[in-house]
Design a protein around this motif. Structure first.
Motif, PDB file in Angstrom:
ATOM      1  N   LEU A  85      -0.661 -11.183  13.240  1.00 30.77           N
ATOM      2  CA  LEU A  85      -1.868 -10.451  12.840  1.00 30.77           C
ATOM      3  C   LEU A  85      -1.637  -9.752  11.511  1.00 30.77           C
ATOM      4  O   LEU A  85      -0.547  -9.217  11.265  1.00 30.77           O
ATOM      5  CB  LEU A  85      -2.214  -9.392  13.903  1.00 30.77           C
ATOM      6  N   PHE A  86      -2.648  -9.770  10.662  1.00 31.33           N
ATOM      7  CA  PHE A  86      -2.632  -9.024   9.400  1.00 31.33           C
ATOM      8  C   PHE A  86      -3.735  -7.975   9.421  1.00 31.33           C
ATOM      9  O   PHE A  86      -4.835  -8.231   9.921  1.00 31.33           O
ATOM     10  CB  PHE A  86      -2.899  -9.957   8.207  1.00 31.33           C
ATOM     11  N   ARG A  87      -3.431  -6.806   8.844  1.00 34.18           N
ATOM     12  CA  ARG A  87      -4.445  -5.778   8.626  1.00 34.18           C
ATOM     13  C   ARG A  87      -4.183  -5.132   7.273  1.00 34.18           C
ATOM     14  O   ARG A  87      -3.032  -4.957   6.882  1.00 34.18           O
ATOM     15  CB  ARG A  87      -4.411  -4.710   9.719  1.00 34.18           C
ATOM     16  N   ASN A  88      -5.250  -4.795   6.578  1.00 30.66           N
ATOM     17  CA  ASN A  88      -5.131  -4.155   5.270  1.00 30.66           C
ATOM     18  C   ASN A  88      -5.762  -2.774   5.284  1.00 30.66           C
ATOM     19  O   ASN A  88      -6.740  -2.535   5.996  1.00 30.66           O
ATOM     20  CB  ASN A  88      -5.833  -4.972   4.189  1.00 30.66           C
ATOM     21  N   ALA A  89      -5.216  -1.882   4.471  1.00 32.28           N
ATOM     22  CA  ALA A  89      -5.869  -0.614   4.145  1.00 32.28           C
ATOM     23  C   ALA A  89      -5.973  -0.574   2.635  1.00 32.28           C
ATOM     24  O   ALA A  89      -4.958  -0.604   1.939  1.00 32.28           O
ATOM     25  CB  ALA A  89      -5.061   0.573   4.668  1.00 32.28           C
ATOM     26  N   GLU A  90      -7.188  -0.562   2.130  1.00 29.01           N
ATOM     27  CA  GLU A  90      -7.423  -0.604   0.691  1.00 29.01           C
ATOM     28  C   GLU A  90      -7.938   0.746   0.203  1.00 29.01           C
ATOM     29  O   GLU A  90      -8.614   1.469   0.932  1.00 29.01           O
ATOM     30  CB  GLU A  90      -8.434  -1.703   0.369  1.00 29.01           C
ATOM     31  N   LEU A  91      -7.615   1.080  -1.024  1.00 26.84           N
ATOM     32  CA  LEU A  91      -8.123   2.311  -1.631  1.00 26.84           C
ATOM     33  C   LEU A  91      -9.657   2.294  -1.613  1.00 26.84           C
ATOM     34  O   LEU A  91     -10.262   1.246  -1.828  1.00 26.84           O
ATOM     35  CB  LEU A  91      -7.610   2.435  -3.069  1.00 26.84           C
ATOM     36  N   PRO A  92     -10.279   3.437  -1.263  1.00 23.97           N
ATOM     37  CA  PRO A  92      -9.698   4.792  -1.154  1.00 23.97           C
ATOM     38  C   PRO A  92      -9.219   5.174   0.241  1.00 23.97           C
ATOM     39  O   PRO A  92      -9.115   6.361   0.548  1.00 23.97           O
ATOM     40  CB  PRO A  92     -10.879   5.674  -1.577  1.00 23.97           C
ATOM     41  N   HIS A  93      -8.929   4.204   1.119  1.00 23.07           N
ATOM     42  CA  HIS A  93      -8.410   4.514   2.451  1.00 23.07           C
ATOM     43  C   HIS A  93      -7.180   5.411   2.333  1.00 23.07           C
ATOM     44  O   HIS A  93      -6.335   5.214   1.457  1.00 23.07           O
ATOM     45  CB  HIS A  93      -8.043   3.218   3.174  1.00 23.07           C
ATOM     46  N   GLU A  94      -7.074   6.377   3.213  1.00 20.03           N
ATOM     47  CA  GLU A  94      -5.989   7.358   3.132  1.00 20.03           C
ATOM     48  C   GLU A  94      -4.620   6.705   3.188  1.00 20.03           C
ATOM     49  O   GLU A  94      -3.695   7.125   2.502  1.00 20.03           O
ATOM     50  CB  GLU A  94      -6.120   8.377   4.273  1.00 20.03           C
ATOM     51  N   ARG A  95      -4.462   5.644   4.003  1.00 16.80           N
ATOM     52  CA  ARG A  95      -3.169   4.994   4.132  1.00 16.80           C
ATOM     53  C   ARG A  95      -2.768   4.300   2.831  1.00 16.80           C
ATOM     54  O   ARG A  95      -1.591   4.260   2.479  1.00 16.80           O
ATOM     55  CB  ARG A  95      -3.194   3.950   5.263  1.00 16.80           C
ATOM     56  N   ALA A  96      -3.725   3.750   2.111  1.00 15.04           N
ATOM     57  CA  ALA A  96      -3.409   3.048   0.870  1.00 15.04           C
ATOM     58  C   ALA A  96      -2.968   4.003  -0.225  1.00 15.04           C
ATOM     59  O   ALA A  96      -2.285   3.593  -1.184  1.00 15.04           O
ATOM     60  CB  ALA A  96      -4.611   2.239   0.395  1.00 15.04           C
ATOM     61  N   LYS A  97      -3.313   5.281  -0.111  1.00 12.04           N
ATOM     62  CA  LYS A  97      -2.924   6.248  -1.123  1.00 12.04           C
ATOM     63  C   LYS A  97      -1.403   6.384  -1.223  1.00 12.04           C
ATOM     64  O   LYS A  97      -0.870   6.763  -2.250  1.00 12.04           O
ATOM     65  CB  LYS A  97      -3.559   7.606  -0.831  1.00 12.04           C
ATOM     66  N   GLY A  98      -0.710   6.069  -0.136  1.00  7.14           N
ATOM     67  CA  GLY A  98       0.752   6.110  -0.156  1.00  7.14           C
ATOM     68  C   GLY A  98       1.362   5.026  -1.030  1.00  7.14           C
ATOM     69  O   GLY A  98       2.560   5.065  -1.326  1.00  7.14           O
ATOM     70  N   CYS A  99       0.549   4.059  -1.469  1.00  7.16           N
ATOM     71  CA  CYS A  99       1.050   2.979  -2.329  1.00  7.16           C
ATOM     72  C   CYS A  99       0.894   3.284  -3.806  1.00  7.16           C
ATOM     73  O   CYS A  99       1.381   2.518  -4.633  1.00  7.16           O
ATOM     74  CB  CYS A  99       0.318   1.677  -1.997  1.00  7.16           C
ATOM     75  N   LEU A 100       0.220   4.379  -4.130  1.00  8.14           N
ATOM     76  CA  LEU A 100       0.079   4.757  -5.535  1.00  8.14           C
ATOM     77  C   LEU A 100       1.373   5.352  -6.057  1.00  8.14           C
ATOM     78  O   LEU A 100       2.041   6.115  -5.370  1.00  8.14           O
ATOM     79  CB  LEU A 100      -1.055   5.792  -5.693  1.00  8.14           C
ATOM     80  N   ARG A 101       1.736   4.999  -7.299  1.00  5.79           N
ATOM     81  CA  ARG A 101       2.970   5.530  -7.865  1.00  5.79           C
ATOM     82  C   ARG A 101       2.907   5.457  -9.377  1.00  5.79           C
ATOM     83  O   ARG A 101       2.026   4.851  -9.946  1.00  5.79           O
ATOM     84  CB  ARG A 101       4.197   4.770  -7.359  1.00  5.79           C
TER      85      ARG A 101
END
Length: 214
Positions: free
Chosen positions: A198-214
């Motif tokens: 199974l695959f699931r995505n969290a894309e910005l502005p989703h809160e979980r995707a914010k952890g991928c910003l750097r």
């Protein structure tokens, strides 16, 4: 609807979270590996220490993996599976569908999703060029024979191209502009093999995707 928009809808539908399967928040690791040069490791490698692995998929196409420091054997196997899947689907796309090895890495819900993701490119006569980067890799949960691996995915260095001309398409889709968080649920079989189910995505502005910003 424009070709690029139609393609993005298909790509998003393959992995995006739905009401039936909401994305469950989990903590991301505090740090990722230190940049550096490395060669692809053989399957089952237990080499330790932060490193960056680069896999050449096709001319002009690479997958870069920023490994966590000292992953255990199970984590290593899961990261290798996700790496091989990314390499496999991009090889399928860049080969015009000739390479189908990626299908052996998925099962259950992930199989039609992976096939649809590749087929969307082929149907629209599209391919890719550039670098996809996987980082902040983290085993977020384990249960029986299953586990979930999270990874931040940055494809901002990739470009959608016309496969017949090799030229970049005028309007690039959203997935080439912002990083996102992907969760891959994996099953460990009795024979020692693993497959993504199974695959699931969290894309910005989703809160979980914010952890991928750097």
């Amino acid at each position: 609807m424009r070709v690029v928009v139609a393609l993005f809808v298909l790509l998003s539908a393959a992995c995006a979270p739905s009401e039936a399967e909401p994305f469950s928040p989990v903590d991301l690791p505090a740090e990722t590996s230190t940049p550096g040069a490395a060669q692809p490791s053989p399957s089952g490698s237990t080499r330790t220490g932060p490193r960056v692995e680069t896999v050449q998929v096709a001319p002009g196409v690479r997958v870069v993996v920023e490994w966590p420091a000292e992953p255990d054997a199970d984590t290593t196997a899961m990261i290798e599976l996700l790496r091989d899947y990314f390499v496999g689907v991009f090889r399928a796309v860049t080969s015009g569908g000739g390479d189908t090895d990626y299908l052996g890495l998925v099962e259950r819900d992930a199989s039609p999703d992976a096939y649809a993701w590749v087929q969307a490119f082929l149907d629209q006569r599209r391919s890719v060029r550039g670098t996809a980067r996987l980082y902040a890799l983290n085993v977020s949960s384990t249960y029986g024979a299953g586990a979930e691996l999270e990874a931040c995915v940055d494809e901002s260095k990739m470009r959608l191209i016309d496969s017949s001309t090799g030229k970049q398409v005028p309007e690039q889709p959203v997935w080439t502009k912002k990083p996102f968080l992907q969760a891959a649920t994996m099953r460990h079989h009795d024979d020692g093999s693993r497959r993504i189910v199974l695959f699931r995505n969290a894309e910005l502005p989703h809160e979980r995707a914010k952890g991928c910003l750097r």
